[in-house]
Write a protein that holds these residues in place. Structure first.
Motif, PDB file in Angstrom:
ATOM      1  N   GLY A 256       0.817  -1.217   0.000  1.00 49.46           N
ATOM      2  CA  GLY A 256       0.000   0.000   0.000  1.00 49.46           C
ATOM      3  C   GLY A 256       0.844   1.257   0.000  1.00 49.46           C
ATOM      4  O   GLY A 256       0.599   2.191  -0.777  1.00 49.46           O
ATOM      5  N   ARG A 257       1.853   1.292   0.843  1.00 52.85           N
ATOM      6  CA  ARG A 257       2.731   2.465   0.918  1.00 52.85           C
ATOM      7  C   ARG A 257       3.499   2.647  -0.384  1.00 52.85           C
ATOM      8  O   ARG A 257       3.663   3.763  -0.875  1.00 52.85           O
ATOM      9  CB  ARG A 257       3.704   2.330   2.088  1.00 52.85           C
ATOM     10  N   PHE A 258       3.980   1.522  -0.944  1.00 51.41           N
ATOM     11  CA  PHE A 258       4.742   1.583  -2.187  1.00 51.41           C
ATOM     12  C   PHE A 258       3.862   2.093  -3.332  1.00 51.41           C
ATOM     13  O   PHE A 258       4.280   2.958  -4.105  1.00 51.41           O
ATOM     14  CB  PHE A 258       5.331   0.215  -2.537  1.00 51.41           C
ATOM     15  N   ASP A 259       2.650   1.569  -3.453  1.00 49.95           N
ATOM     16  CA  ASP A 259       1.738   2.007  -4.521  1.00 49.95           C
ATOM     17  C   ASP A 259       1.457   3.502  -4.428  1.00 49.95           C
ATOM     18  O   ASP A 259       1.475   4.216  -5.442  1.00 49.95           O
ATOM     19  CB  ASP A 259       0.430   1.217  -4.477  1.00 49.95           C
ATOM     20  N   GLU A 260       1.202   3.999  -3.225  1.00 48.02           N
ATOM     21  CA  GLU A 260       0.965   5.436  -3.029  1.00 48.02           C
ATOM     22  C   GLU A 260       2.187   6.253  -3.434  1.00 48.02           C
ATOM     23  O   GLU A 260       2.068   7.279  -4.102  1.00 48.02           O
ATOM     24  CB  GLU A 260       0.620   5.723  -1.567  1.00 48.02           C
ATOM     25  N   LEU A 261       3.341   5.786  -3.018  1.00 42.69           N
ATOM     26  CA  LEU A 261       4.588   6.484  -3.328  1.00 42.69           C
ATOM     27  C   LEU A 261       4.839   6.522  -4.833  1.00 42.69           C
ATOM     28  O   LEU A 261       5.143   7.572  -5.404  1.00 42.69           O
ATOM     29  CB  LEU A 261       5.746   5.775  -2.618  1.00 42.69           C
ATOM     30  N   LEU A 262       4.696   5.387  -5.496  1.00 45.89           N
ATOM     31  CA  LEU A 262       4.927   5.321  -6.935  1.00 45.89           C
ATOM     32  C   LEU A 262       3.936   6.218  -7.677  1.00 45.89           C
ATOM     33  O   LEU A 262       4.307   6.943  -8.602  1.00 45.89           O
ATOM     34  CB  LEU A 262       4.825   3.872  -7.421  1.00 45.89           C
ATOM     35  N   GLU A 263       2.690   6.194  -7.260  1.00 46.50           N
ATOM     36  CA  GLU A 263       1.677   7.038  -7.897  1.00 46.50           C
ATOM     37  C   GLU A 263       2.011   8.517  -7.708  1.00 46.50           C
ATOM     38  O   GLU A 263       1.818   9.328  -8.614  1.00 46.50           O
ATOM     39  CB  GLU A 263       0.286   6.717  -7.344  1.00 46.50           C
ATOM     40  N   SER A 264       2.528   8.881  -6.540  1.00 46.87           N
ATOM     41  CA  SER A 264       2.870  10.281  -6.283  1.00 46.87           C
ATOM     42  C   SER A 264       4.038  10.752  -7.151  1.00 46.87           C
ATOM     43  O   SER A 264       4.184  11.944  -7.399  1.00 46.87           O
ATOM     44  CB  SER A 264       3.201  10.501  -4.804  1.00 46.87           C
ATOM     45  N   MET A 265       4.843   9.822  -7.641  1.00 45.36           N
ATOM     46  CA  MET A 265       6.001  10.172  -8.474  1.00 45.36           C
ATOM     47  C   MET A 265       5.713  10.018  -9.965  1.00 45.36           C
ATOM     48  O   MET A 265       6.590  10.200 -10.788  1.00 45.36           O
ATOM     49  CB  MET A 265       7.204   9.305  -8.086  1.00 45.36           C
ATOM     50  N   ARG A 266       4.473   9.691 -10.304  1.00 43.21           N
ATOM     51  CA  ARG A 266       4.092   9.498 -11.709  1.00 43.21           C
ATOM     52  C   ARG A 266       3.866  10.853 -12.374  1.00 43.21           C
ATOM     53  O   ARG A 266       3.207  11.717 -11.838  1.00 43.21           O
ATOM     54  CB  ARG A 266       2.836   8.649 -11.787  1.00 43.21           C
ATOM     55  N   LEU A 267       4.395  11.003 -13.572  1.00 39.47           N
ATOM     56  CA  LEU A 267       4.159  12.195 -14.380  1.00 39.47           C
ATOM     57  C   LEU A 267       2.985  11.930 -15.308  1.00 39.47           C
ATOM     58  O   LEU A 267       2.488  10.810 -15.383  1.00 39.47           O
ATOM     59  CB  LEU A 267       5.406  12.513 -15.219  1.00 39.47           C
ATOM     60  N   ALA A 268       2.591  12.912 -16.050  1.00 33.39           N
ATOM     61  CA  ALA A 268       1.547  12.694 -17.060  1.00 33.39           C
ATOM     62  C   ALA A 268       2.031  11.591 -17.997  1.00 33.39           C
ATOM     63  O   ALA A 268       3.213  11.518 -18.334  1.00 33.39           O
ATOM     64  CB  ALA A 268       1.309  13.980 -17.839  1.00 33.39           C
ATOM     65  N   THR A 269       1.134  10.736 -18.425  1.00 34.37           N
ATOM     66  CA  THR A 269       1.534   9.608 -19.259  1.00 34.37           C
ATOM     67  C   THR A 269       1.770  10.042 -20.691  1.00 34.37           C
ATOM     68  O   THR A 269       1.179  10.996 -21.180  1.00 34.37           O
ATOM     69  CB  THR A 269       0.472   8.494 -19.242  1.00 34.37           C
ATOM     70  N   ALA A 270       2.647   9.315 -21.337  1.00 31.68           N
ATOM     71  CA  ALA A 270       2.950   9.562 -22.750  1.00 31.68           C
ATOM     72  C   ALA A 270       2.254   8.490 -23.571  1.00 31.68           C
ATOM     73  O   ALA A 270       2.142   7.351 -23.144  1.00 31.68           O
ATOM     74  CB  ALA A 270       4.456   9.500 -22.963  1.00 31.68           C
TER      75      ALA A 270
END
Length: 181
Positions: free
Chosen positions: A42-56
């Motif tokens: 859960g923590r990892f998913d939140e963290l990864l999502e917070s570091m996601r940029l707009a998709t290409a």
């Protein structure tokens, strides 16, 4: 390098090679002694999502040259605001300590110019390719990653609090205490 260090560097090299060969956009690299925090997923998913940029959108990286999926629709490739994310910690190497040059990116993420405790990290395809190109297998893996970062201009972030500690009971106690905070 000691035989044990050669073994670790070789295993990291093989994991990165497999990632690049299989065309993965991002991968989590964990050593066999990485101990994960409670609710890691859960923590990892939140963290990864917070570091996601707009998709290409597009298929510029596709091996067959096609524009998207087999059904003709375009695929969306996630992009992240890092090349390497150090999610593990050890030796009291905290991003906020004065001796480490630090810029806060978000509440839990700090921009760094070096690796930290390579038993647990996330790597993008771009970074994996750069790490493979910079690996003459002459340094312990954390130093090898730092060398590649400096040579290739990779963006490294450290996560606080750590999401993983290495299997040493001393660090586990520190990690457990931090997890309660």
């Amino acid at each position: 390098l000691k035989p044990s260090q050669v073994s670790v560097v070789t295993k990291h090299h093989l994991a990165l090679y497999d990632m690049v060969r299989q065309g993965r956009d991002v991968a989590v690299i964990l050593e066999d002694d990485a101990l994960l925090r409670v609710n890691f997923t859960g923590r990892f998913d939140e963290l990864l999502e917070s570091m996601r940029l707009a998709t290409a959108t597009g298929a510029a990286d596709s091996k067959d040259g096609k524009d998207g999926r087999e059904d003709g629709t375009a695929w969306r490739k996630p992009r992240y605001d890092f090349d390497i994310m150090m999610i593990g910690g050890c030796l009291k190497m905290h991003a906020y300590r004065r001796k480490y040059r630090t810029t806060r990116v978000s509440h839990h993420v700090f921009l760094k110019d070096e690796a930290r405790c390579a038993h647990a990290y996330v790597v993008t395809h771009r970074a994996a390719t750069a790490l493979l190109a910079a690996m003459p297998l002459t340094l312990p893996i954390d130093f090898q990653i730092t060398t590649a970062v400096k040579e290739s201009g990779l963006k490294v972030v450290w996560v606080e609090p750590w999401l993983s500690v290495q299997g040493d009971l001393g660090d586990v106690a520190v990690g457990l205490e931090e997890a309660r905070q």
